[in-house]
Design a protein around this motif. Structure first.
Motif, PDB file in Angstrom:
ATOM      1  N   ASP B  65       0.824  -1.214   0.000  1.00 19.59           N
ATOM      2  CA  ASP B  65       0.000   0.000   0.000  1.00 19.59           C
ATOM      3  C   ASP B  65       0.858   1.264   0.000  1.00 19.59           C
ATOM      4  O   ASP B  65       0.648   2.187  -0.788  1.00 19.59           O
ATOM      5  N   HIS B  66       1.884   1.272   0.847  1.00 18.56           N
ATOM      6  CA  HIS B  66       2.766   2.446   0.911  1.00 18.56           C
ATOM      7  C   HIS B  66       3.426   2.706  -0.433  1.00 18.56           C
ATOM      8  O   HIS B  66       3.461   3.830  -0.921  1.00 18.56           O
ATOM      9  N   TYR B  67       3.975   1.630  -1.015  1.00 21.04           N
ATOM     10  CA  TYR B  67       4.733   1.839  -2.249  1.00 21.04           C
ATOM     11  C   TYR B  67       3.836   2.212  -3.423  1.00 21.04           C
ATOM     12  O   TYR B  67       4.230   2.999  -4.275  1.00 21.04           O
ATOM     13  N   LEU B  68       2.618   1.681  -3.449  1.00 23.73           N
ATOM     14  CA  LEU B  68       1.703   2.070  -4.525  1.00 23.73           C
ATOM     15  C   LEU B  68       1.326   3.545  -4.393  1.00 23.73           C
ATOM     16  O   LEU B  68       1.271   4.273  -5.390  1.00 23.73           O
ATOM     17  N   LEU B  69       1.097   3.979  -3.163  1.00 18.99           N
ATOM     18  CA  LEU B  69       0.735   5.386  -2.970  1.00 18.99           C
ATOM     19  C   LEU B  69       1.911   6.305  -3.305  1.00 18.99           C
ATOM     20  O   LEU B  69       1.736   7.371  -3.884  1.00 18.99           O
ATOM     21  N   ARG B  70       3.108   5.853  -2.942  1.00 18.25           N
ATOM     22  CA  ARG B  70       4.301   6.637  -3.271  1.00 18.25           C
ATOM     23  C   ARG B  70       4.464   6.725  -4.797  1.00 18.25           C
ATOM     24  O   ARG B  70       4.755   7.773  -5.351  1.00 18.25           O
ATOM     25  N   GLU B  72       2.097   6.493  -6.988  1.00 13.96           N
ATOM     26  CA  GLU B  72       1.040   7.377  -7.496  1.00 13.96           C
ATOM     27  C   GLU B  72       1.438   8.843  -7.351  1.00 13.96           C
ATOM     28  O   GLU B  72       1.324   9.634  -8.293  1.00 13.96           O
ATOM     29  N   GLN B  73       1.939   9.165  -6.152  1.00 20.62           N
ATOM     30  CA  GLN B  73       2.314  10.550  -5.885  1.00 20.62           C
ATOM     31  C   GLN B  73       3.405  11.041  -6.858  1.00 20.62           C
ATOM     32  O   GLN B  73       3.309  12.117  -7.426  1.00 20.62           O
ATOM     33  N   ALA B 213       8.612   3.241  -7.259  1.00 23.00           N
ATOM     34  CA  ALA B 213       7.944   4.142  -6.316  1.00 23.00           C
ATOM     35  C   ALA B 213       8.726   5.446  -6.145  1.00 23.00           C
ATOM     36  O   ALA B 213       8.145   6.522  -6.042  1.00 23.00           O
ATOM     37  N   GLU B 214      10.043   5.350  -6.144  1.00 24.82           N
ATOM     38  CA  GLU B 214      10.904   6.515  -5.930  1.00 24.82           C
ATOM     39  C   GLU B 214      10.622   7.626  -6.945  1.00 24.82           C
ATOM     40  O   GLU B 214      10.585   8.802  -6.593  1.00 24.82           O
ATOM     41  N   THR B 215      10.439   7.250  -8.222  1.00 25.79           N
ATOM     42  CA  THR B 215      10.398   8.244  -9.289  1.00 25.79           C
ATOM     43  C   THR B 215       9.068   8.294 -10.031  1.00 25.79           C
ATOM     44  O   THR B 215       8.867   9.164 -10.870  1.00 25.79           O
ATOM     45  N   PRO B 248      10.652  -0.395  -4.646  1.00 22.59           N
ATOM     46  CA  PRO B 248      10.926   0.906  -4.019  1.00 22.59           C
ATOM     47  C   PRO B 248      11.729   1.871  -4.902  1.00 22.59           C
ATOM     48  O   PRO B 248      11.285   2.987  -5.143  1.00 22.59           O
TER      49      PRO B 248
END
Ligand code: SF4
Lengths: 219, 472
Positions: B65-70, B72-73, B213-215, B248
């Motif tokens: 969940d965290h990485y998907l939201l990251r 997305e952002q 997720a990082e970029t 990540p």
């Protein structure tokens, strides 16, 4: 769509027992920690490794001492491949003030479907795999890397880094963020879709030729 | 596509009797296996990378969940748009909506297994759009109106002669034939035909091997360059990806890329590994104006944290197919849906339902080669056994095998009765064989006796002999 987002995240949350956040501190730490995995090792110098792997991927190269050697190297390549003297060149500062021979048709722009020869500058080279990294931008149209039959690429020797992770470090240091397209290119285009027989030049370039420039100083 | 996994036995029988298919399969199998072995032998760090890769996936899934939201952002920050899709229908609707808004008529498509999973071509064609597969293998099966038979080599079941005939019928006007026999001639022909399509397409669709997720980037790994042309020339780029593809950061992707290329094709890296981050920037000379990612679940979030959690580590390299004795014998089409081989035998029942996919977990010898070669160390045999267990628990076995098992269980729980019954059976069979010691044919066992004799039991049962010999 936002219903789906809630449904998917809800199920994940239920399975993992988290309160989902994009900026959870340990997640941010993991993302921005840039810890490397196991790093493949080799004995030879990075330059030798790069050239050996480039050759293994069916790429060719010519070495030039300095910027002044570019025209000569390109002329040789076109002659050896019986190619017309018509080149589409990336609008890159390193290629900007080259004086091309009389009668050559050289245009500085993005590539079109009928361009035979493209010429661009790599952001860096990766020794581990003999790869070139190209970053899309005003000075490096991505279409040039893929449309022409022959792709020529200038690589200053001091831009060869050992591994992909070093390329990321260089990219973060020099550019801060990723461009639209980051292409890691290793040899020409190929396919094995007909009876597992490797055939070069599927949709991208049939040939890839690197001009390895020993001194980065511009003439 | 409509799955035909329930008919695995019939499909397999047909495949085994198809001489052309057998010829194609024989050629492909060894190639993949040898190339992978050679690539691994040149990288002493492979096992360490495999450990690291597995750890990356385990960590990411545990924090999905965290990485998907990251992701997305970061995607939105770089100018891209994310579309969450719970089901194949929602995913197709999202793609169609983007195409409509862009006024698109033609779509150039790079290879995407998620695209196959959601049958996006059918949806687009039904809405009147022209869809052209641009990966050579995908193009071949598109014009042959067939599904892929391998996750990285979709046309591996076709021979050169079959492909040449297809192209001749399709591309050549009467009186306008080009020679079309050798591999270079076939590849060149496709290059010419498809180049026009890249240049004319309004929308490009590609898959994604990883999401960062990082970029907020999506990654594709190809050899032909068709994915990059599809992502660069049209006005709109749509990426089809599934939720378990996120990792990540770029360093994590670098680990997985080393594993993927070697396990898939035996290459150290493919010709093209590309990271897409948002649409074209204002000063860029080319690239699409819009960048969309359609993020598909289709049952994956239900696998999370459950008995099939580990399957979500899969990076779709195809090594388990190439090393599977069943896949190598019957090819991919027998599995009856998008994903064949061991990974498909796990995924298909989970995605299309255990009723439809029932035969697949049973169509395995559980020899364990798949788990051995899987770069993500996925315990495929364990997952197949779990599916068999669930299938039995839900009463999906055919009645005959259920009755047989129930009868066996009845006797097995009563040792005295069991011994008596086996003794009786042994004697009876021995008598029936007429003292020859084997059967030429036997009712209920024709599948065995048409090709070989069945030995009749000799002498006494094991238990009887054991009892006898224990006495001094
Ligand atoms: S299950 Fe393992 S071997 Fe099979 S495709 Fe997935 S990652 Fe590759």
């Amino acid at each position: 769509m936002s219903d789906s987002r809630a449904a998917i995240l809800g199920r994940i949350l239920q399975a993992l027992g988290h309160a989902a956040r994009a900026d959870a501190p340990d997640v941010l730490q993991r993302v921005n920690g840039h810890a490397r995995g196991p790093q493949p090792q080799w004995a030879e110098a990075d330059r030798e490794r790069f050239l050996a792997k480039l050759a293994k991927a069916a790429g060719t190269h010519a070495t030039i001492a300095s910027h002044a050697g570019i025209v000569h190297a390109v002329t040789d390549y076109l002659a050896a491949q019986y190619l017309p003297q018509r080149v589409c060149v990336a609008p890159h500062p390193l290629l900007a003030d080259i004086v091309w021979p009389e009668g050559w048709q050289v245009e500085s722009r993005r590539a079109r479907g009928d361009d035979r020869i493209g010429f661009a500058v790599a952001f860096c080279g990766i020794a581990e795999t003999g790869s070139l990294m190209l970053l899309s931008g005003p000075e490096s149209p991505t279409s040039l890397n893929f449309l022409p039959d022959d792709f020529l690429c200038l690589l200053p020797e001091d831009r060869i880094v050992p591994r992909m992770e070093d390329a990321w470090a260089l990219l973060r240091a020099e550019r801060g963020s990723l461009p639209r397209a980051t292409n890691i290119i290793t040899g020409p285009s190929r396919t094995a879709d007909v009876e597992q027989t490797i055939q070069l030049g599927a949709h991208g370039p049939r040939r890839l030729h690197v001009l390895l420039m020993e001194s980065a100083a511009q003439a | 596509m409509k799955p035909t996994s329930h008919a695995f036995s019939d499909n397999a029988r047909r495949a085994l009797n198809d001489a052309t298919l057998q010829q194609a399969l024989a050629k492909a199998g060894v190639g993949f296996v040898d190339k992978r072995r050679a690539a691994l032998s040149e990288l002493p760090e492979f096992d360490a990378l495999r450990e690291a890769g597995r750890a990356i996936k385990d960590h990411t899934l545990a924090n999905l969940d965290h990485y998907l939201l990251r992701f997305e952002q970061q995607l939105v920050t770089s100018g891209g748009q994310l579309h969450w899709a719970d089901t194949p229908d929602e995913a197709c609707a999202a793609v169609l909506d983007i195409c409509r808004k862009a006024g698109a008529r033609m779509v150039a498509k790079g290879k995407s297994m998620v695209g196959e999973e959601i049958a996006v071509n059918d949806a687009l064609e039904a809405a009147g759009l022209e869809v052209v597969e641009t990966d050579l293998g995908e193009y071949i099966i598109q014009v042959a109106h067939e599904p892929p038979s391998h996750i990285i080599a979709p046309a591996v079941h076709k021979t050169r002669a079959q492909i040449a005939r297809l192209f001749e019928d399709l591309h050549h006007q009467p009186g306008l034939t080009r020679p079309l026999e050798t591999v270079p001639q076939i590849v060149d022909e496709a290059r010419q035909v498809l180049r026009e399509k890249f240049l004319a397409a309004d929308v490009g669709i590609t898959g994604a091997n990883f999401l960062i997720a990082e970029t907020g980037s999506t990654v594709i790994v190809t050899n032909e360059g068709n994915g990059d042309l599809s992502a660069t020339l049209p006005r709109v780029h749509i990426v089809l990806a599934s939720i378990e593809k996120v990792v990540p950061n770029l360093e994590d992707a670098s680990v997985l890329l080393r594993l993927l290329a070697r396990s898939a094709t035996g290459q150290e890296i493919t010709s093209y590994t590309t990271f897409f981050t948002g649409p074209r920037r204002r000063a860029d000379a080319d690239g699409p104006e819009q960048f969309h990612v359609v993020l598909v679940d289709n049952g994956r979030s239900r696998m999370l944290g459950g008995a099939f959690h580990e399957m979500l580590r899969c990076i779709r390299c195809g090594a388990c197919l190439n090393h599977c004795p069943v896949y190598s014998a019957v090819g991919g089409h027998a599995y009856g849906w998008v994903y064949p081989g061991p990974m498909g035998a796990v995924l298909t029942p989970l995605m299309v339902g255990l009723d439809e996919g029932r035969p697949l977990p049973n169509a395995s010898t559980l020899c364990g080669r798949c788990e051995e070669v899987c770069p993500m160390s996925i315990p495929l045999p364990k997952l197949l056994r779990e599916l068999r267990r669930q299938e039995f628990a839900r009463g999906l076995h055919p009645p005959r095998s259920r009755w047989a098992l129930a009868a066996w269980a009845f006797f097995a729980r009563r040792p005295q009765l069991y011994r008596w019954a086996t003794r009786l059976g042994t004697r009876l069979l021995n008598r029936l064989s007429g003292g020859r010691g084997r059967f030429r044919s036997l009712p209920f066992a024709q599948a065995w006796t048409t090709a070989r004799d069945l030995p009749a039991p000799q002498g006494d049962t094991f238990m009887a002999q054991w009892q006898r010999r224990k006495q001094p």
